[in-house]
Design a protein around this motif. Structure first.
Motif, mmCIF file in Angstrom:
data_model
loop_
_atom_site.group_PDB
_atom_site.id
_atom_site.type_symbol
_atom_site.label_atom_id
_atom_site.label_comp_id
_atom_site.label_asym_id
_atom_site.label_seq_id
_atom_site.Cartn_x
_atom_site.Cartn_y
_atom_site.Cartn_z
ATOM 1 N N THR A 38 -10.592 -14.061 -57.238
ATOM 2 C CA THR A 38 -9.832 -13.705 -56.199
ATOM 3 C C THR A 38 -10.269 -12.617 -55.302
ATOM 4 O OG1 THR A 38 -7.796 -14.441 -57.477
ATOM 5 C CG2 THR A 38 -7.302 -13.153 -55.612
ATOM 6 N N ALA A 39 -10.587 -11.617 -55.792
ATOM 7 C CA ALA A 39 -11.325 -10.361 -55.195
ATOM 8 C C ALA A 39 -12.266 -10.873 -54.064
ATOM 9 C CB ALA A 39 -11.779 -9.514 -56.252
ATOM 10 N N ARG A 40 -13.132 -11.647 -54.763
ATOM 11 C CA ARG A 40 -14.336 -12.307 -53.795
ATOM 12 C C ARG A 40 -13.768 -13.002 -52.739
ATOM 13 N NH1 ARG A 40 -18.139 -17.499 -55.271
ATOM 14 N NH2 ARG A 40 -16.013 -18.345 -55.699
ATOM 15 N N LEU A 45 -12.241 -13.669 -46.930
ATOM 16 C CA LEU A 45 -11.207 -14.024 -45.887
ATOM 17 C C LEU A 45 -10.706 -12.640 -44.980
ATOM 18 C CD1 LEU A 45 -9.041 -16.586 -48.235
ATOM 19 C CD2 LEU A 45 -11.098 -16.889 -46.317
ATOM 20 N N ARG A 46 -11.153 -11.571 -45.284
ATOM 21 C CA ARG A 46 -10.575 -10.444 -44.859
ATOM 22 C C ARG A 46 -9.930 -10.588 -43.552
ATOM 23 N NH1 ARG A 46 -13.877 -5.206 -45.576
ATOM 24 N NH2 ARG A 46 -14.470 -6.398 -47.308
ATOM 25 N N PRO A 47 -10.483 -10.979 -42.344
ATOM 26 C CA PRO A 47 -9.878 -11.015 -41.137
ATOM 27 C C PRO A 47 -8.797 -12.262 -41.090
ATOM 28 C CG PRO A 47 -12.091 -11.897 -40.874
ATOM 29 C CD PRO A 47 -11.851 -11.349 -42.177
ATOM 30 N N ILE A 94 -14.816 -22.836 -48.155
ATOM 31 C CA ILE A 94 -14.289 -23.951 -47.674
ATOM 32 C C ILE A 94 -12.673 -23.608 -47.361
ATOM 33 C CG2 ILE A 94 -12.704 -25.885 -48.976
ATOM 34 C CD1 ILE A 94 -15.255 -26.091 -50.589
ATOM 35 N N VAL A 95 -12.384 -22.371 -47.995
ATOM 36 C CA VAL A 95 -11.054 -21.857 -47.525
ATOM 37 C C VAL A 95 -10.988 -21.163 -46.296
ATOM 38 C CG1 VAL A 95 -9.216 -20.076 -48.233
ATOM 39 C CG2 VAL A 95 -10.505 -21.492 -49.920
ATOM 40 N N LYS A 96 -12.076 -20.583 -45.973
ATOM 41 C CA LYS A 96 -12.414 -19.958 -44.568
ATOM 42 C C LYS A 96 -12.256 -20.864 -43.602
ATOM 43 C CE LYS A 96 -15.113 -16.545 -42.370
ATOM 44 N NZ LYS A 96 -16.489 -15.687 -42.471
#
Length: 101
Positions: A38-40, A45-47, A94-96
């Protein structure tokens, strides 16, 4: 069901219910503190991370049950729901991509 919304006289959706509704055409991320995967994902995804709904499975029993139901009884995180489809520990790219479309 969530707490009673006194103004409207109906239950307030739980974080899990809100996340699933959001993930029907977006992204919901089920996580727990201390998970390196999750941290990765958060760092990648930070922004964009505010575009997703985040559910801490240690604070939401319905979210924890959902994660277990889609992971053969395991509480594997991150479990990411994209457009209504759950993905277990997906590649952050993929999430990004889902969050930037």
């Amino acid at each position: 069901m969530g707490l009673l919304d006194l103004a409207a006289g109906r239950p307030t959706p739980t974080p899990h219910e809100q996340a699933l509704a959001h993930a029907a055409n977006g992204v919901a991320i089920y996580w727990r503190p201390g998970c390196p995967f999750t941290a990765r994902l958060r760092l990648t995804l930070r922004p964009l991370r505010k575009r997703a709904r985040w559910v801490n499975i240690w604070e939401d029993d319905a979210g924890r049950a959902f994660v277990a139901s889609v992971n053969d009884g395991n509480e594997t995180v991150p479990t990411v729901v994209i457009d209504g489809i759950p993905h277990t520990n997906p590649d952050p790219s993929i999430v990004k991509a889902a969050l930037t479309r």
